[in-house]
Scaffold this motif. Structure first.
Motif, short mmCIF file in Angstrom:
data_model
loop_
_atom_site.label_atom_id
_atom_site.label_comp_id
_atom_site.label_asym_id
_atom_site.label_seq_id
_atom_site.Cartn_x
_atom_site.Cartn_y
_atom_site.Cartn_z
N MET A 12 -10.96 2.42 -40.09
CA MET A 12 -10.31 2.68 -41.35
C MET A 12 -8.85 2.99 -41.04
O MET A 12 -8.54 3.79 -40.18
CB MET A 12 -10.99 3.86 -42.06
CG MET A 12 -10.35 4.19 -43.36
SD MET A 12 -11.10 5.45 -44.42
CE MET A 12 -12.56 6.01 -43.69
N SER A 13 -7.97 2.37 -41.79
CA SER A 13 -6.55 2.57 -41.55
C SER A 13 -6.09 3.91 -42.12
O SER A 13 -6.75 4.50 -42.98
CB SER A 13 -5.75 1.43 -42.18
OG SER A 13 -5.83 1.51 -43.58
N GLU A 14 -4.95 4.37 -41.65
CA GLU A 14 -4.40 5.64 -42.15
C GLU A 14 -4.03 5.54 -43.62
O GLU A 14 -4.17 6.51 -44.36
CB GLU A 14 -3.17 6.02 -41.32
CG GLU A 14 -3.50 6.49 -39.93
CD GLU A 14 -2.26 6.93 -39.19
OE1 GLU A 14 -1.33 7.45 -39.82
OE2 GLU A 14 -2.23 6.73 -37.96
N ARG A 15 -3.58 4.37 -44.03
CA ARG A 15 -3.20 4.19 -45.43
C ARG A 15 -4.42 4.32 -46.34
O ARG A 15 -4.38 5.00 -47.37
CB ARG A 15 -2.56 2.82 -45.63
CG ARG A 15 -2.14 2.55 -47.05
CD ARG A 15 -1.35 1.24 -47.14
NE ARG A 15 -0.98 1.00 -48.50
CZ ARG A 15 -1.56 0.12 -49.30
NH1 ARG A 15 -2.52 -0.66 -48.84
NH2 ARG A 15 -1.16 -0.03 -50.54
N LEU A 16 -5.52 3.69 -45.96
CA LEU A 16 -6.75 3.78 -46.74
C LEU A 16 -7.28 5.21 -46.75
O LEU A 16 -7.72 5.71 -47.80
CB LEU A 16 -7.80 2.83 -46.18
CG LEU A 16 -9.14 2.81 -46.90
CD1 LEU A 16 -8.98 2.42 -48.37
CD2 LEU A 16 -10.10 1.87 -46.21
N ALA A 17 -7.25 5.88 -45.60
CA ALA A 17 -7.69 7.27 -45.54
C ALA A 17 -6.83 8.15 -46.44
O ALA A 17 -7.34 9.03 -47.13
CB ALA A 17 -7.66 7.77 -44.10
N GLY A 18 -5.53 7.92 -46.47
CA GLY A 18 -4.64 8.69 -47.34
C GLY A 18 -4.94 8.47 -48.81
O GLY A 18 -4.92 9.41 -49.62
N ILE A 19 -5.23 7.23 -49.17
CA ILE A 19 -5.58 6.92 -50.57
C ILE A 19 -6.88 7.61 -50.95
O ILE A 19 -6.98 8.20 -52.04
CB ILE A 19 -5.67 5.40 -50.77
CG1 ILE A 19 -4.30 4.76 -50.65
CG2 ILE A 19 -6.30 5.06 -52.11
CD1 ILE A 19 -4.31 3.25 -50.61
N LEU A 20 -7.87 7.56 -50.07
CA LEU A 20 -9.16 8.20 -50.37
C LEU A 20 -9.02 9.71 -50.51
O LEU A 20 -9.58 10.31 -51.42
CB LEU A 20 -10.18 7.86 -49.28
CG LEU A 20 -10.68 6.42 -49.25
CD1 LEU A 20 -11.58 6.21 -48.05
CD2 LEU A 20 -11.41 6.10 -50.53
N VAL A 21 -8.27 10.33 -49.61
CA VAL A 21 -8.09 11.79 -49.67
C VAL A 21 -7.32 12.20 -50.91
O VAL A 21 -7.68 13.16 -51.59
CB VAL A 21 -7.40 12.30 -48.38
CG1 VAL A 21 -6.97 13.74 -48.53
CG2 VAL A 21 -8.32 12.13 -47.19
N SER A 22 -6.27 11.46 -51.26
CA SER A 22 -5.47 11.84 -52.42
C SER A 22 -6.21 11.61 -53.73
O SER A 22 -6.01 12.34 -54.70
CB SER A 22 -4.14 11.08 -52.43
OG SER A 22 -4.36 9.70 -52.65
N SER A 23 -7.08 10.61 -53.80
CA SER A 23 -7.80 10.33 -55.04
C SER A 23 -9.09 11.13 -55.16
O SER A 23 -9.65 11.21 -56.25
CB SER A 23 -8.10 8.84 -55.16
OG SER A 23 -8.98 8.44 -54.14
#
Length: 106
Positions: A1-12
């Protein structure tokens, strides 16, 4: 999982979780309270041995046990408007969950 995807999941996650909790907890509590009242009434009716009421309680339990909960939800939310009773989603869910009889023993 990329950092960008992880950031989106955590923020949403919190934007999805908080509104979900605000609906789920009241739905659960209201359905539980009304379901307890209905279950108590049905249990007392079966213990009292009043012939007409006992037959009604058994029929009620038979019908609601015999149909899946999703069918009951569809009938309440989509079927009742055809007879003029229009309900929002939340009250429809409370009614369906409260009417679902707990697994009462005979």
């Amino acid at each position: 999982m990329s950092e960008r995807l992880a950031g989106i999941l955590v923020s949403s996650f919190t934007r999805i979780l908080i509104p979900g909790i605000k609906v789920t907890i009241p739905l659960t509590l209201l359905s539980f309270v009304f379901g307890c009242i209905i279950a108590l009434f049905l249990a007392l009716v079966q213990i009292a041995n009043v012939k007409g009421l006992k037959q009604f309680a058994r029929f009620y339990i038979w019908v609601f046990r015999g149909t899946p909960l999703i069918v009951q939800l569809f009938i309440i939310f989509f079927g009742l408007p055809s007879v003029g009773i229009i309900l929002d989603a939340f009250p429809s869910a409370v009614i369906a969950f409260a009417l679902e009889p707990w697994r009462l023993q005979r």
